[in-house]
Design an enzyme around this catalytic site. Structure first.
Site, mmCIF file in Angstrom:
data_model
loop_
_atom_site.group_PDB
_atom_site.id
_atom_site.type_symbol
_atom_site.label_atom_id
_atom_site.label_comp_id
_atom_site.label_asym_id
_atom_site.label_seq_id
_atom_site.Cartn_x
_atom_site.Cartn_y
_atom_site.Cartn_z
ATOM 1 N N SER A 185 34.597 12.936 30.199
ATOM 2 C CA SER A 185 33.643 11.870 29.928
ATOM 3 C C SER A 185 34.251 10.489 30.219
ATOM 4 C CB SER A 185 33.149 11.993 28.478
ATOM 5 O OG SER A 185 32.064 11.125 28.242
ATOM 6 N N ASP A 231 23.928 17.840 32.485
ATOM 7 C CA ASP A 231 24.513 16.683 31.794
ATOM 8 C C ASP A 231 23.463 15.580 31.652
ATOM 9 O OD1 ASP A 231 26.081 14.568 30.865
ATOM 10 O OD2 ASP A 231 27.773 15.076 32.158
ATOM 11 N N HIS A 263 27.223 18.178 29.337
ATOM 12 C CA HIS A 263 28.275 17.168 29.289
ATOM 13 C C HIS A 263 29.491 17.659 28.507
ATOM 14 C CE1 HIS A 263 29.896 13.122 29.521
ATOM 15 N NE2 HIS A 263 30.094 13.125 28.202
#
Length: 316
Positions: A185, A231, A263
């Site tokens: 991330s 995601d 994600h």
């Protein structure tokens, strides 16, 4: 091995003119056969020597890979770990170092891994033993605060690598010229920031990366971008795909989009992420061309791969 010349034997009255007696011929023949056999054994020994191929690449570590070996939960190396307190470091928040227990193979490449926004090292801890068991020193770090942005995470990844190679208890096990970064991330966005800031890095792997900067033409580090088709936090259309697309076309680069993933898929053990991360890190940190077979031809869509783009690794 070069055979010595045969002995020169004079003719004798009891033998045909110009030929040696039978007893001498037998001894000479046995000697020649022995020399030939020894030469053959020496040749086979050279071909079969386990160090012969490794001598061509001093960074090669571990046995020849197979699909099963790179998908396995653990590689060929036993792994130890040590905790690094945040109080003992500056520039990042401490973490855990995973490393091959044995030192018989020499030094190893090293990788620092950053968690994502609000995450701690526990969210990416599975990568530590999984990668270390394949022959790397792996540092899963905590950031200074869980809210740090990608540019800060990039600096912290580099600070962690500097600590590993200069001050850590395992620094003697590390080849400081063979380093890489990974992150999830905002940590993935941070790995791009780190690669941009330090071109000497040998590999970068952003995992479902997030960053407000969408273009990375300055990156010269071989980079594998991993996105997820489901995601919704860092959608591939506005993050992973443009990140990959903006990397120089001349660069060793790849884009792996996970199928049926979110994600947060990189936050738990994932065979597809591990398989291609190991292959990428081995190829570019260890310069180990034995792993090219998993990167070229390009992997095809499957139950776990939505899409794979890239180029076959350049041969240096």
């Amino acid at each position: 091995m070069q055979q010595p010349p045969h002995p020169i034997v004079a003719a004798s009255p009891s033998s045909p003119t110009g030929s040696a007696p039978a007893s001498v011929r037998r001894r000479t023949g046995r000697f020649a056969a022995l020399v030939t056999a020894l030469a053959a054994v020496a040749g086979l020994g050279t071909l079969a020597s386990p160090g012969a191929h490794a001598a061509d690449n001093p960074y090669e570590r571990g046995p020849a890979p197979t699909n099963a070996s790179i998908e396995a939960q653990r590689g060929p190396y036993a792994v130890s770990q040590t905790t690094v307190s945040s109080l003992a470091v500056t520039g990042f928040g401490g973490g855990t170092v995973y490393y091959p227990t044995s030192t018989s193979d020499g030094t190893f490449g090293a990788i620092a891994v950053s968690p994502g926004y609000t995450g701690t090292q526990s969210s990416i801890s599975w990568l530590g033993p999984r990668l270390a068991s394949q022959g790397f020193v792996v540092f899963t770090i905590d950031t200074l605060t869980t809210l740090d942005q990608p540019d800060s995470r990039g600096r912290q990844l580099l600070a962690a690598l500097d600590y590993l190679t200069q001050r850590s208890a395992v620094r003697g096990r590390i080849d400081s010229a063979r380093l890489g970064v990974m992150g999830h991330s905002m940590g993935g966005g941070g790995s791009l920031e780190a690669a941009k800031s330090r071109p000497s890095l040998q590999a970068a792997i952003p995992l479902t990366p997030w960053n407000t900067d969408k273009t990375w033409p300055e990156v010269t580090t071989p980079t594998l971008v991993v996105g997820a088709d489901g995601d919704t936090i860092a959608p591939v259309a506005t993050h992973a795909e443009p990140f990959y697309g903006s990397l120089p076309s001349s660069l060793d680069r790849a884009y792996l989009e996970l199928n049926g993933a979110t994600h947060f898929t990189p936050n738990s053990s994932n065979t597809t992420i591990a398989k291609y991360s190991v292959s990428w890190l081995k190829r570019f940190i260890d310069n180990d061309t034995r792993y090219e077979q998993f990167l070229c031809p390009l992997p095809q869509p499957s139950l776990t791969i939505e899409e794979y783009r890239g180029n076959c690794p350049h041969t240096s």
